[in-house]
Enzyme design. Sequence first.
Site, PDB file in Angstrom:
ATOM      1  N   TYR A   1      -8.868   6.344  -0.056  1.00 48.30           N
ATOM      2  CA  TYR A   1      -8.867   5.044   0.930  1.00 48.30           C
ATOM      3  C   TYR A   1      -7.626   4.566   0.515  1.00 48.30           C
ATOM      4  CZ  TYR A   1     -10.075   1.112   3.888  1.00 48.30           C
ATOM      5  OH  TYR A   1     -10.013  -0.147   4.688  1.00 48.30           O
TER       6      TYR A   1
ATOM      7  N   LYS B   1      -3.993   4.113   2.641  1.00 48.84           N
ATOM      8  CA  LYS B   1      -3.558   2.992   3.455  1.00 48.84           C
ATOM      9  C   LYS B   1      -2.072   2.645   2.811  1.00 48.84           C
ATOM     10  CE  LYS B   1      -6.834   1.188   5.766  1.00 48.84           C
ATOM     11  NZ  LYS B   1      -6.715   1.277   7.350  1.00 48.84           N
TER      12      LYS B   1
END
Lengths: 338, 338
Positions: free
Chosen positions: B153, B157
């Site tokens: 994650y 990002k």
Amino acid sequence: MKLLITGGGGFVGARLARTLLARGTLAGGRIEQVVLTDIAPPPADLLADARVQARTGPLLAQTDALRTETFDGVFHLASAVSGECEADFELGLRSNLDSTRALLDALRANVAAGGKVPRLVFSSSVAVFGPDAAVPLPKLVADDTLPAPQTSYGTQKLVCEHLIADYTRKGFIDGRAARLMTVTVRPGRPNGAASSFFSGIIREPLAGVESICPVSPDVSHPMSSPARTIDGLIAVYEASREQFLGRLGMNLPALNVKVSDMLDALEQVAGRKVRQLVRFERDERIAGIVANWPGGATAERAARLGLKPHENFAEIVQQYIDDCKALPTAAQTLKAIQ
Amino acid sequence: MKLLITGGGGFVGARLARTLLARGTLAGGRIEQVVLTDIAPPPADLLADARVQARTGPLLAQTDALRTETFDGVFHLASAVSGECEADFELGLRSNLDSTRALLDALRANVAAGGKVPRLVFSSSVAVFGPDAAVPLPKLVADDTLPAPQTSYGTQKLVCEHLIADYTRKGFIDGRAARLMTVTVRPGRPNGAASSFFSGIIREPLAGVESICPVSPDVSHPMSSPARTIDGLIAVYEASREQFLGRLGMNLPALNVKVSDMLDALEQVAGRKVRQLVRFERDERIAGIVANWPGGATAERAARLGLKPHENFAEIVQQYIDDCKALPTAAQTLKAIQ
């Protein structure tokens, strides 16, 4: 062991293949097969080696087939260069980002099907660094300098570094990103890289041809010879995970030199007349790109692997001359000094 | 003006939409249309607003159609959360990386066809930061701390931050990446985020339900209330390029608190019995992920935009209670204190 070198037809890739084949071993294993992928076929001497298999065409078109092929190791060097990526945004995304993603997913698919986890060395670049309004560029960029790429090429290299770190964390590959310094002196013709002139101002005068330097003699830049660059890629491959120290990209060693130092070295090795073949004529496009590049780099993590930069630029000029002398084209490439 | 909010059916997206519709203007323009995309439809109050158009389904399936649609502004919030991305690697790549890439390319295609360059705010995350063997994590992560994501994650990002910076540099969008701190207290049910318990240990006790804290009371973390997070997204949208200061991701303000401080605040606002509904039971998986997160953050660039964190966690608990009181479900969500 079976190795894959993407960009294996290019200058760095072919030289790496040649060096590996001459060594015969890598990280303690015997090299049995070397697959070279590139948009153009590799040089004839590599094709003549029974251990070499060349596959010609865009990497992106070859990754589907790679999903069912197990490699012990991969050197992922295939890349569009900085100038090309600035001129053609889609080309950069496709050649540098999509191709890397597809390669990583092919390797992951093979591991998921029971294949061995491959070791992978990725050729990142000092182009990941640049100045941003919020973060000035230090005089020398270090392993832990905050990257702020100022080109699409640098962005794509940095993005791939992070993808490779995450695929490594997940155990899909054992990946290591090595940031190459500007490789000088490249043989052959100028290419689309904005840094192409760094080789041109040495290579062309040695061949008796005038060369234009598009930036000021005060411009400083981190350089590496082809041979030291190959040494770096191999040492990064052979390092243990602990020696590589983490998963972030690692700077390879740089000799930090000014253009004027390069020309002094050229004169020292090849004489005043050769140096005088370099003419300064500012190119705003090139100068603008170069102005956002670091003036030099440090490489602490690489030093722990025993990697060192050249002592001075004359060594790099001499290496190029020695390389040329070994080739049948020596008379042409070294016309000014023969 | 016409706005797109991806993830517009989610908690942050719906709250942002509600806030924008209530304001009626953004960066001096009148809001005429708000397109909300999400895998689930937005809440009924948003659907009832004539300015709202909801499009339900994965973002990736909607980006082709977006190539011929011009938006003045985009809030790109759609994302799979950290726990999901760790459990399902492909889901993270598809939802967070491929979808963002496809959205950026759709916006670029529209600009290439003569459309206006859209302003875009991307919800990045404090999860871009982490410790790496070569770079220890500072006590507080700053705007210019070297990101070393320790989750897929966080990696995705960070990769999107850099892509957005490059699309912005090329003039395809006017993009700004804002790093959200952990949004607490989230209403509703626990979600797949590893940080979900930070809301659970406040929300569940207030509803009279026992909650398990999977980490030690000493764990410190950068938090933001939903309202301050929305304020941050809007301020980043409204900032000029000069005010945003460069193209790298910007930390939104954080209140840096320990779990024990959070529970003290809960007790202060809602009483001892409510606090006692929290039980400590270590979960190694969650604790392992959280151990790689920063204990706090600073937000210098955001402060220059006038953005501030809450003064103390009691304010955040009180905001959650006030939010709940405005809803028909208040009796259930605040069972322990009514």
